[in-house]
Enzyme design. Structure first.
Site, PDB file in Angstrom:
ATOM      1  CG  ASP A 165      35.642  29.757  40.288  1.00  0.00           C
ATOM      2  OD1 ASP A 165      34.790  30.158  39.482  1.00  0.00           O
ATOM      3  OD2 ASP A 165      36.862  29.903  40.098  1.00  0.00           O
ATOM      4  CG  ASN A 215      47.945  33.089  40.885  1.00  0.00           C
ATOM      5  OD1 ASN A 215      47.204  32.649  40.020  1.00  0.00           O
ATOM      6  ND2 ASN A 215      47.591  33.135  42.163  1.00  0.00           N
ATOM      7  CG  HIS A 229      44.159  31.307  39.801  1.00  0.00           C
ATOM      8  ND1 HIS A 229      43.979  32.341  40.697  1.00  0.00           N
ATOM      9  CD2 HIS A 229      43.421  31.659  38.715  1.00  0.00           C
ATOM     10  CE1 HIS A 229      43.166  33.242  40.190  1.00  0.00           C
ATOM     11  NE2 HIS A 229      42.826  32.860  38.980  1.00  0.00           N
ATOM     12  CD  GLU A 281      44.678  31.743  44.261  1.00  0.00           C
ATOM     13  OE1 GLU A 281      45.339  31.746  43.205  1.00  0.00           O
ATOM     14  OE2 GLU A 281      43.995  32.723  44.619  1.00  0.00           O
TER      15      GLU A 281
HETATM   16  C1  F6R Z   1      36.851  32.126  36.923  1.00  0.00           C
HETATM   17  C2  F6R Z   1      38.061  31.432  37.337  1.00  0.00           C
HETATM   18  C3  F6R Z   1      39.414  32.040  37.263  1.00  0.00           C
HETATM   19  C4  F6R Z   1      39.658  32.920  36.039  1.00  0.00           C
HETATM   20  C5  F6R Z   1      41.043  33.537  36.072  1.00  0.00           C
HETATM   21  C6  F6R Z   1      41.258  34.503  34.937  1.00  0.00           C
HETATM   22  O1  F6R Z   1      35.708  31.322  37.094  1.00  0.00           O
HETATM   23  O2  F6R Z   1      37.931  30.342  37.787  1.00  0.00           O
HETATM   24  O3  F6R Z   1      40.394  31.024  37.302  1.00  0.00           O
HETATM   25  O4  F6R Z   1      39.502  32.152  34.876  1.00  0.00           O
HETATM   26  O5  F6R Z   1      41.229  34.224  37.287  1.00  0.00           O
HETATM   27  O6  F6R Z   1      40.401  35.602  35.092  1.00  0.00           O
HETATM   28  P1  F6R Z   1      40.219  36.684  33.938  1.00  0.00           P
HETATM   29  O7  F6R Z   1      39.543  36.013  32.812  1.00  0.00           O
HETATM   30  O8  F6R Z   1      39.318  37.754  34.566  1.00  0.00           O
HETATM   31  O9  F6R Z   1      41.567  37.184  33.608  1.00  0.00           O
END
Ligand code: F6R
Length: 250
Positions: free
Chosen positions: A67, A136, A138, A143
């Site tokens: 992303d 959450n 995701h 989401e």
């Molecule tokens: C990042 C991504 C997100 C993260 C998720 C966890 O490229 O796609 O889904 O993997 O938000 O983030 P952290 O590792 O910062 O807790």
């Protein structure tokens, strides 16, 4: 689904880096799907170290990130592209032509999302997809409520995700409202999936993902239908999981 419990984040990162290294050693032209965020930082450090120590050849590998934020180009310090340059691309001297991320600063984001999806197909799909998980539930920026059939698309970030990710920005107002993300169907086509989770903050999402119903309000739950998923997580993230489901403990 294989669930590996790693004693610490360091152990989790070490095991994850080994899996990434094995993938590229076995298939030098492997296509890796990569994630950003706090979770994989140490994995990337250990991957870099392993590449140097074991002299792993990376010239034919390709990478596709999950992303990118809307409006943030590769030179914006908070872009995921900048994160990847810092943690992987620059230290390993990967060529720009082998590393792909959606272009957050594209004039037409919808068009960019579609082109990114086509590019993944053009390179033969993803061999190994690395994932984190949001509080959450995701995965990538899919989401809760995102259709399981989704392909790479433009997404409105939830206030909760903007809040949580504001820790990487100077001010919350700087966190973009939208992003481009690989879709859940795109992720499900990866031949192998490796999901990492550490810390108590991830416990609720992990419990919902592994123990709950497979439903669109829990985006990660779709992974339970994939035939090759490895989860590596630390004990706090796995607190709500039935111990019988844990396949290996380190
Ligand atoms: C990042 C991504 C997100 C993260 C998720 C966890 O490229 O796609 O889904 O993997 O938000 O983030 P952290 O590792 O910062 O807790």
């Amino acid at each position: 689904m294989k669930i590996i419990q790693a004693a610490t984040k360091e152990q989790m990162s070490k095991l994850a880096a080994n899996i990434l290294i094995d993938c590229v050693k076995n298939k030098p032209d492997a296509v890796l799907g990569l994630a950003t965020g706090g979770t994989p930082e140490e994995t990337y450090r250990m991957f870099r170290q392993n590449v140097k120590e074991k002299r792993v050849e990376l010239s034919r590998m390709r990478t596709f990130n999950l992303d990118e934020y809307e409006g943030l180009g590769p030179n914006h310090p908070m872009s995921y592209h900048a994160y990847m340059k810092q943690h992987l691309f620059d230290p390993l001297q990967l060529r720009p032509s082998q590393c792909f991320l959606p272009k957050g600063d594209a004039l037409n984001l919808e068009e960019e999302a579609q082109q990114y999806e086509e590019l993944i197909q053009k390179y033969g799909g993803i061999d190994l997809q690395l994932l984190g998980i949001g509080e959450n539930g995701h995965i990538a920026f899919n989401e809760p409520g995102t259709p399981f059939t989704s392909r790479t698309h433009v997404v409105e970030l939830t206030p909760n995700t903007r809040d949580i990710n504001s820790r990487f920005f100077d001010k919350k107002e700087q966190v973009p409202y939208r992003a481009i993300t690989m879709g859940l169907a795109t992720i499900m086509e990866a031949r192998k999936i490796l999901l990492l989770a550490n810390g108590e903050r991830k416990q609720k999402a992990m419990t919902r993902f592994i123990e709950g119903e497979i439903a669109e309000d829990a985006p990660a739950s779709i992974l339970r239908k994939h035939r090759d998923v490895t989860i590596i997580a630390d004990p706090p993230a796995l607190t709500g999981i039935n111990p019988d489901k844990i396949t290996e403990v380190y």
